[in-house]
Design a protein around this motif. Sequence first.
Motif, short mmCIF file in Angstrom:
data_model
loop_
_atom_site.label_atom_id
_atom_site.label_comp_id
_atom_site.label_asym_id
_atom_site.label_seq_id
_atom_site.Cartn_x
_atom_site.Cartn_y
_atom_site.Cartn_z
N TYR A 8 49.78 41.49 27.54
CA TYR A 8 49.06 41.40 29.29
C TYR A 8 47.50 40.74 29.01
O TYR A 8 46.69 41.29 28.22
CB TYR A 8 49.02 42.94 29.79
N VAL B 266 47.59 34.77 34.62
CA VAL B 266 47.07 35.99 34.17
C VAL B 266 47.45 37.19 34.94
O VAL B 266 47.69 37.28 35.96
CB VAL B 266 45.52 35.95 33.78
N ASP B 267 47.28 38.32 34.24
CA ASP B 267 47.86 39.57 34.50
C ASP B 267 46.89 40.39 35.47
O ASP B 267 47.06 40.81 36.52
CB ASP B 267 48.25 40.60 33.75
N TYR B 268 45.35 40.23 34.88
CA TYR B 268 44.45 40.93 35.61
C TYR B 268 43.46 39.92 35.66
O TYR B 268 42.94 39.32 34.88
CB TYR B 268 43.79 42.03 34.64
N ILE B 269 42.44 40.05 36.89
CA ILE B 269 41.32 39.30 37.19
C ILE B 269 40.24 40.30 37.47
O ILE B 269 40.24 40.91 38.32
CB ILE B 269 41.61 38.22 38.30
N GLN C 249 50.34 36.93 41.25
CA GLN C 249 50.58 37.51 39.84
C GLN C 249 49.66 38.45 39.51
O GLN C 249 49.91 39.64 38.94
CB GLN C 249 50.49 36.24 39.07
N ALA C 250 48.39 38.02 39.78
CA ALA C 250 47.25 39.00 39.03
C ALA C 250 46.90 40.08 39.93
O ALA C 250 47.27 40.29 41.19
CB ALA C 250 45.94 37.96 38.83
N TRP D 142 47.91 37.42 46.64
CA TRP D 142 47.84 37.24 44.92
C TRP D 142 49.31 37.18 44.43
O TRP D 142 49.90 38.34 44.72
CB TRP D 142 46.98 38.04 44.41
N ASP E 287 44.99 33.12 39.22
CA ASP E 287 46.32 33.73 39.46
C ASP E 287 47.40 32.53 39.56
O ASP E 287 48.55 33.03 39.16
CB ASP E 287 46.05 33.93 41.00
N TYR F 243 44.20 39.81 30.41
CA TYR F 243 42.85 40.34 31.33
C TYR F 243 41.75 39.37 31.33
O TYR F 243 40.96 39.17 30.32
CB TYR F 243 42.42 41.67 30.86
N ASP F 244 41.50 38.45 32.43
CA ASP F 244 40.66 37.71 32.44
C ASP F 244 39.28 38.30 32.96
O ASP F 244 39.28 38.66 34.25
CB ASP F 244 40.89 36.39 33.32
#
Length: 525
Positions: free
Chosen positions: A6, A40-43, A68-69, A66, A36, A8-9
Amino acid sequence: MAEKLYIYDTTLRDGSQGEGISLSVEDKIKIAACLDRLGVDYIEGGWPWANPKDMEFFRRAREMTWRQAKLTAFGRTRKPGGRADSDPNLLAIKEAGVKTAALFGKSWDLHVTAALETTLEENLAMIADSVAFLVAAGMEVIYDAEHFFDGFKANPDYALATLKAAAAAGAGWVVLCDTNGGCLPDEVAAIVTRVRQEIQVPLGIHAHNDGDLAVANTLAAVKAGCRQVQGTVNGFGERCGNANLCSVLPNLELKMGYQCLPAGQLSHLTEVSRYVSEIANVVPPGNQPFVGYSAFAHKGGIHVSAVLKASQTYEHISPHLVGNERRILVSDQAGASNLRCKAEELGVELSKEKEQALINGIKEMERRGYQFEGADASLELFLRKTLGEYRRPFEVEYVKTLVEKRPGREATSEAIVKLKVGEQVVHTAAEGNGPVNAMDNALRKALEEVFPVIGRMRLTDYKVRVLDEKDATSARVRVLIESRDGSGSWNTVGVSTNIIEASWEALLDSMEYALLKQSRNLKPN
């Protein structure tokens, strides 16, 4: 099937803390949308309590879709002696309107007693109360254990107790942070292995780059069991930066066999890297691994000859896997292989006689101080002009620059140019904040009406290097100019004992190349 990691950016929060980086709300929205699309999973959008701009970002983000993220709001644990349900920082996270929160808390006993000036027991209560408050609000909570590796080395039992407090309160992830960036990969691997024996909640890694080991430490942590990877695009971040996702992602996917992004998305990595640099107004380093302009550039004749036969002789991966491209440099160290490859790239046929003449010409130009390896646009113009395949679409009759300096006033600059475009003579002048800026403005003013493409390009970098230092103010200088339009960037070079003449030469090449690019694009396929 490859195991999922996963991603996380934290470019928009931790990355924006880098010196010289300032992102507007609009900038943050653009970068978040780009991330997105990458998958990526988290922004991490920012810290809504600490920065009104970040709260505005979350307000704007609620109006967007959104795909994806998961947008994530960042914050700290409650204050010592306070209550979670009345802590303004935690309330701001709820107000941000996102479903995921990242909370950082202290895991190093030194920070608890010296920075927070509270007891070790109260710090554990702060962690538990804060996580539980947001979990009760229906949020996924990622607990970032700040300074965890230093804390573990100082007091392992207490560092582990902070993680257990977060896990027991409902944290969905526990992220181990090398906040000072001073750990070595073997230390990271050993500590993560120990933590896995004590903590059942999934683990993540957040590494800083103060020892130039953030990428290595991230890979070591993943190998030891971390399944969330935090980092920033291009390694942006405070001090020496964060783990660079542009290096972490291809290493994890291509070298270690994990799935980080949706299938096929890694090939957009170079595009994302350069887009984020452009938005942040940061010139990306050419030698950045994987995505840098020079990452797959070959100069030595022996190297080029081998790469053209079998790319793996001097390339650890194929450039297209990360959306980059191979570049063959032509210089005084180049051989016939370099030139033939460059000519083929440009669609130019070379006889043996022309080939040798061009090599000799390039070596003579570099003897005089030109550097084509960093100025591909000037090289192409030189090759085409030498082979008689290109004619400048306008003629320069003269250019004149004036600089006036009066006591107590700033210097002013003016440039006058006279050009001939076909049968039309254009004679114009413009001011600027320096002679080069004035020449740029005057040249644009003269050409834009006939060639509108000139209005869509801009200069993004200007470098001057003195070539003969012993000659002091009479020395030759080399000027390198980088220009950019909506479809890419290019570099040009000029050399002279007169810095204005060298700048004019590089500037002229830059605009000529913009016109050459347009003429290529207008040709039918």
